[in-house]
Design an enzyme around this catalytic site. Structure first.
Site, PDB file in Angstrom:
ATOM      1  N   LYS A 104       1.532   4.665   9.388  1.00 38.72           N
ATOM      2  CA  LYS A 104       1.385   3.257   9.011  1.00 38.72           C
ATOM      3  C   LYS A 104       1.886   3.025   7.579  1.00 38.72           C
ATOM      4  O   LYS A 104       2.293   1.919   7.239  1.00 38.72           O
ATOM      5  CB  LYS A 104      -0.092   2.829   9.107  1.00 38.72           C
ATOM      6  N   TYR A 105       1.803   4.080   6.749  1.00 41.84           N
ATOM      7  CA  TYR A 105       2.124   3.888   5.330  1.00 41.84           C
ATOM      8  C   TYR A 105       3.290   4.732   4.849  1.00 41.84           C
ATOM      9  O   TYR A 105       3.685   4.626   3.692  1.00 41.84           O
ATOM     10  CB  TYR A 105       0.893   4.205   4.455  1.00 41.84           C
ATOM     11  N   GLU A 153      -4.588  -6.606  21.600  1.00 40.25           N
ATOM     12  CA  GLU A 153      -5.198  -5.521  20.831  1.00 40.25           C
ATOM     13  C   GLU A 153      -6.457  -6.043  20.148  1.00 40.25           C
ATOM     14  O   GLU A 153      -6.463  -6.372  18.977  1.00 40.25           O
ATOM     15  CB  GLU A 153      -4.219  -4.972  19.782  1.00 40.25           C
ATOM     16  N   ASP A 178      -3.055  -7.524   0.377  1.00 41.17           N
ATOM     17  CA  ASP A 178      -1.664  -7.518   0.855  1.00 41.17           C
ATOM     18  C   ASP A 178      -1.460  -8.353   2.119  1.00 41.17           C
ATOM     19  O   ASP A 178      -0.348  -8.434   2.625  1.00 41.17           O
ATOM     20  CB  ASP A 178      -1.196  -6.075   1.109  1.00 41.17           C
ATOM     21  N   GLN A 200       0.276 -12.775  10.661  1.00 40.48           N
ATOM     22  CA  GLN A 200      -0.266 -12.742   9.313  1.00 40.48           C
ATOM     23  C   GLN A 200       0.930 -12.536   8.384  1.00 40.48           C
ATOM     24  O   GLN A 200       2.002 -12.180   8.847  1.00 40.48           O
ATOM     25  CB  GLN A 200      -1.262 -11.579   9.165  1.00 40.48           C
ATOM     26  N   ASP A 225      -1.414  -8.192  17.845  1.00 39.10           N
ATOM     27  CA  ASP A 225      -2.298  -7.537  16.888  1.00 39.10           C
ATOM     28  C   ASP A 225      -3.522  -8.416  16.618  1.00 39.10           C
ATOM     29  O   ASP A 225      -3.378  -9.591  16.255  1.00 39.10           O
ATOM     30  CB  ASP A 225      -1.494  -7.333  15.593  1.00 39.10           C
ATOM     31  N   ASN A 226      -4.707  -7.858  16.813  1.00 39.51           N
ATOM     32  CA  ASN A 226      -5.958  -8.558  16.475  1.00 39.51           C
ATOM     33  C   ASN A 226      -6.003 -10.016  16.913  1.00 39.51           C
ATOM     34  O   ASN A 226      -6.259 -10.916  16.099  1.00 39.51           O
ATOM     35  CB  ASN A 226      -6.179  -8.512  14.959  1.00 39.51           C
ATOM     36  N   LYS A 229       0.836  -1.199   0.000  1.00 41.93           N
ATOM     37  CA  LYS A 229       0.000   0.000   0.000  1.00 41.93           C
ATOM     38  C   LYS A 229       0.874   1.253   0.000  1.00 41.93           C
ATOM     39  O   LYS A 229       1.959   1.270   0.601  1.00 41.93           O
ATOM     40  CB  LYS A 229      -0.909   0.010   1.232  1.00 41.93           C
TER      41      LYS A 229
END
Lengths: 650, 650
Positions: A510-511, A397, A332, A297, A368-369, A237
């Site tokens: 983040k990007y 999180e 992604d 992930q 994360d998640n 991204k």
């Protein structure tokens, strides 16, 4: 009968949580048929140990008994209650009544004497001497001596020691996980390491080392870094989540894995593993724990996608199933298939990732998640890792529904993000924190309150100006024992969203890389520093228990007090929740929760401004202008000089 | 994950209680990691049966799922929840979103088609036809047909039938005891059979048969008799509990056993066992169950004292330990030693007593002081007896601390006496009944409220005159689904205590014969009769659930409503709690609990007096003079004639 041993989570299916050095109060309903005198003990041991520690329990009314366990070391403990009928205590109690009423008969003394005789074979020499002396009196004809022997205190002590606990019943064993103090009381600072260098340049771990004094200087304990691994190039991204990246765009750190490696590799632009080790060492020198982000992930070019296609869900066309939240698609990101046929190997590989970083000195992980991964995986993974490393800390999180958040905490997560970012008004704040503190949730879930994260720039922060940030900081740092900020966006009051109605930052880190002017005069750095110092110096702010709300006559003023379990001083906080207007009104203190009598005068000392006020019973006036200060953090001082304290009073 | 299956007592250690024909609502927290669609069913079966009944559960928000079990027969049931991930439902839900957003791709259809193919081998011919048709569309190139097939309702139904419940999880099994309706809704009348004959003569079972029309005529279901066994002569008590009896004193029926026999014998003066059988038959003919008193203790001349000295506690001087509550001594009563070495034989003999009377047709037992006997004995005794006789009903007479009363109910007692006799004022009445109804206690304990017993003539009854009896009767019969009175002392308003400060009756029937003038003009018999008829005709009064208190502007007026679980009419009761003065004031109805909207007018119809009043939202006026009537028992009638109901409105 032993019923309702508390604390207890889901009938003992999950452990409760405490921190090292705490005394855990345990209560149970203990009773028996008939009128026999009972005794009960609380017992506990580190799981796997042979010997039990024991402490007597005391009857506290309505058949509730209470005892306390001192949890001296880290790890998982078992605890339970043992209760039994004490025939000697029963006999002695009845004899007291019979002697007082003058209805004791010879046979009554003989009943007790028989108990002494039965105990004698178990007695030591010293105990036997006491038994023998009393037996002689009980068997004798001297009424006064018999009565005296029956109620003899030494005899009672010896018989208690020799008690064989007849008809003892044992409660089911419960468990408590004892964590380091940091699990209960922590101040977190999140930042993107790649953004801490010179403008326009990808920073390194070495640059981050130079930033440590800044973070430690503000008084934080934990420096949490988003993923530090190689970033995928496939479907990368661009800035502001653009679907296509340009060649030099840095990509999202959560798109983990590329040809340089996966979850155990370090992004080459940040430096080497040796550089990371140096960072961890340097951080420790500053009193900071480095927390890593665990995001299970993979980017499409993560090495495991090729090495272990069986760990991902394949679609009928041979492609790998990417993450979806229909109709949204995240090409992604490939989720792992936790229920695949090769789940044992996958689970083991994922736990190895944590083992790798533990070996590198990391003890704190932000996960994360976790609610989109298999719950049983977490219970197994965290549970087995903590067997060898009880000092580990996992922050969950999971911004999801309450029961899922609770379950993750029960399964082993040490701390949990909360709904705090979206609780802005008085009523919703009181309701949420009351629910957290009074529903038993704190037995297994430790809240960690964040006013912002890289994903969450709330509307309140977008619209509240610098005062809005002050308010949220003040609340996070005082309502909760653990809190965190995502900086430098937070202390620099970065409030620009990518678009109306979104909680995403404009030009989100983040990007893309960002550069921050840490020396801005508007920085909240000094307030952060002061609050963190106040937190360290005042134990009431180091516990989530002991929170109590007090009434105010104005909707915009929130007032609450905090006390530590050991008692001592109280902290009293008043916050103006409206970042736009000054408000004034009265706070209505429930003084008994502060340990203050109805007619007492006392001093409240604002630890932020240094101001002191004389207050007393009932309503006291507060005026807060957010342009000057968002709130008071008072310590309540009870010692005041009165007329009696001066010579001329006499 | 399945958590918090409710109803549930102590994590499933004890069964909940229901009555035959009820639908039991069950809720559970059901959720999973990730975003898969879930399904859940409630299942239940009579314990020991092979097959499960199943009912689907519905998500009711906040991850709570709800289902309902129809409990059609008496006995002990198991129930639990099964939940699983439904891949087809997940795929279909996601396809709905993708199709709506126009982002469905060929591979998305192929994912669903693969599920259909996997299900096909399990399909019946009819199911296979549906699968085949949809598969052809999904595999085809026609976009519209593909989309239609994906969302086809028949396909969804077939796939639900063929669902293999992947990753199904099952909750721990819980239990529910299903009792006869009498366990939930009963009206008890206690009387001493020996007092129902001619003045000065010991009455017989034959005399009692003649009294049945009187008791049944008042509308009672259960006629409870104090012990009917031979009465001990050793240490027999005289009238008013005199320590020494004269030769012709009758003694206390609770001093059980003499040379004529023990717990399975009948007092010769009452008649023979055949006479008792005749009484049981005659009572059934009047719709009355005979309830026997089970008092597991022995008079010193009970045959077992000689036959089984090992069942009693021996003192060092060779005498048997009598009952004590130091400094008080009860030399006429020997307790059994439930923990003696021969406990198996003792327990078995005691259960045989119950088996004996069960064989004689008795189904209802009132158990004397069960809290002074071994709790495990009761769980075993009642549990095993109810395996063969699920219709049995045991009333626990344990006037003791709350946790012991609760435990006895959990262990198997069907109904329990309560603290009702001592709850006279508004606040304490509201507090006690709110605790009973809202703490979960009703899941396992069924209250049975008695305004008086042979042991309990409360100060309220001693001082309140006839109106005091009316008030207590009205409250007992309407607050609780089960209640009882000790008569004829109650309906004749016998209020003389043996002495100031005692709750014992003067000339108590416990120690002597009494003769009662049933035809006294002051008898409450008509009010009792009317109340019992109202109870039978109005379902809200047949349930302990559905009780709700309403505010009143006067401390002396108590107001509450009752509704049945199935809905329907509401009963509204207003009582003047002060037997000495008339009081008036407003009742403040919480109308939504009566199913009435904010602006509605309604009629309240007093089932006692026949009077009708038009009431509406908010406050309504009530005046009650205890000399005329202690209270109203209203049925709320919502249908009123309004202007729209008449032709001339048009």
């Amino acid at each position: 009968m032993i019923e309702a041993v508390r604390p207890c989570v889901d009938g003992g299916r999950f452990p409760v949580k405490r921190t090292v050095g705490e005394r855990m109060d345990v209560t149970a309903d203990v009773f028996a048929d008939g009128h026999d005198a009972l005794r009960a003990v609380l017992r506990w041991r580190v799981a796997g140990a042979d010997a039990w520690c024991e402490a007597p329990m005391q009857a506290a009314g309505n058949d509730v008994w209470r005892g306390s366990a001192h949890l001296k070391v880290l790890g998982r403990y078992q605890y339970g209650v043992v209760a039994w009928i004490d025939p000697f205590l029963t006999w002695r109690r009845d004899m007291q009544k019979k002697l007082a009423a003058g209805v004791a008969e010879s046979v009554d003394f003989a009943v007790g004497a028989a108990q002494l005789r039965a105990a004698r074979p178990r007695a030591t020499q010293a105990q036997a001497a006491v038994l023998g002396g009393c037996l002689a009196s009980l068997d004798g004809a001297d009424a006064a001596a018999r009565g005296q022997a029956a109620l003899d205190d030494d005899l009672a002590a010896v018989m208690a020691e020799l008690d064989e606990r007849p008809f003892a019943v044992t409660s089911d064993l419960l468990e408590v996980v004892v964590d380091p103090e940091l699990a209960r009381f922590s101040s977190w600072y999140e930042m993107f390491p790649r953004s801490c260098g010179r403008p326009g340049q990808h920073a390194t771990f070495a640059d981050l080392e130079k930033r440590l004094p800044y973070v430690a200087g503000m008084g934080f304990d934990v420096l949490y870094l988003p993923p530090i691994h190689p970033i995928g190039r496939v479907h990368r991204k661009g800035p502001n989540n653009a679907p296509e990246a340009r060649p030099d765009d840095s990509g999202s750190p959560w798109a983990i894995g590329a040809q340089e490696g996966g979850h155990t590799a370090v992004h080459p632009a940040l430096g080497s593993l040796e550089d990371f080790r140096s960072l961890v060492r340097a951080a420790k020198g500053h009193g900071l724990q480095i927390a890593l982000d665990i995001a299970f992930q993979a980017a499409p070019d993560h090495p495991w996608v090729e090495e272990h296609p069986e760990w991902f869900r394949q679609r009928p066309d041979g492609t790998v199933q990417y993450a979806e939240n229909p109709p949204k698609k995240y090409q992604d990101i490939y989720p792992f298939d936790f229920e695949c046929a090769a789940w044992r190997e996958l689970w083991s590989a994922l736990r190895s990732v944590l083992e790798f970083w533990i070996a590198e000195g990391v003890r704190v992980f932000r996960v994360d998640n976790p609610h989109t991964k298999c719950f049983r995986f977490w219970e197994w993974c965290i549970g087995t890792l903590k067997q060898d490393h009880p000092e580990l800390l996992f922050l969950s999180e999971a911004f999801t529904r309450p029961k899922l958040m609770h379950r993750l905490a029960k399964l082993g997560f040490t701390q949990s993000y909360t709904y705090f970012p979206w609780r802005n008004h008085k009523q919703e704040t009181v309701a949420y924190f009351t629910e957290l503190c009074e529903s038993g949730v704190l037995e297994f879930m430790r809240p960690n309150h964040w006013p912002n994260t890289p994903d969450i720039l709330t509307e309140f922060l977008q619209t509240g100006g610098r005062a809005g940030f002050e308010i949220r900081l003040l609340l996070a740092a005082t309502l909760g024992a653990s809190y965190g900020i995502y900086g430098p966006a937070f202390e620099l009051a970065e409030a620009r969203a990518v678009r109306e109605g979104s909680e995403e930052y404009l030009d989100s880190e983040k990007y893309q890389l960002r550069h921050w002017d840490l020396d801005s005069g508007d920085s909240l750095r000094r307030l952060v520093t002061r609050l963190n110092r106040i937190r360290r110096e005042h134990p009431p702010l180091q516990w989530d228990t002991g929170l109590r709300f007090h009434g105010t006559t104005t909707e915009e003023l929130l007032c609450f007090s905090k006390t530590a379990p050991a008692g001592g001083e109280a902290i009293l906080v008043v916050v103006n929740l409206d970042p736009h207007h000054a408000h004034s009104g009265h706070v209505e203190l429930q003084l008994e929760s502060l340990g203050i009598g109805a007619d007492e005068q006392f001093q409240v000392h604002d630890l932020l401004s240094g101001a002191r006020y004389l207050w007393r019973t009932g309503r006291n006036y507060v005026a807060l202008d957010p342009a000057a200060a968002a709130g008071h953090v008072f310590v309540v001082r009870r010692h005041l000089r009165r007329e009696q304290d001066f010579d001329y009073f006499l």
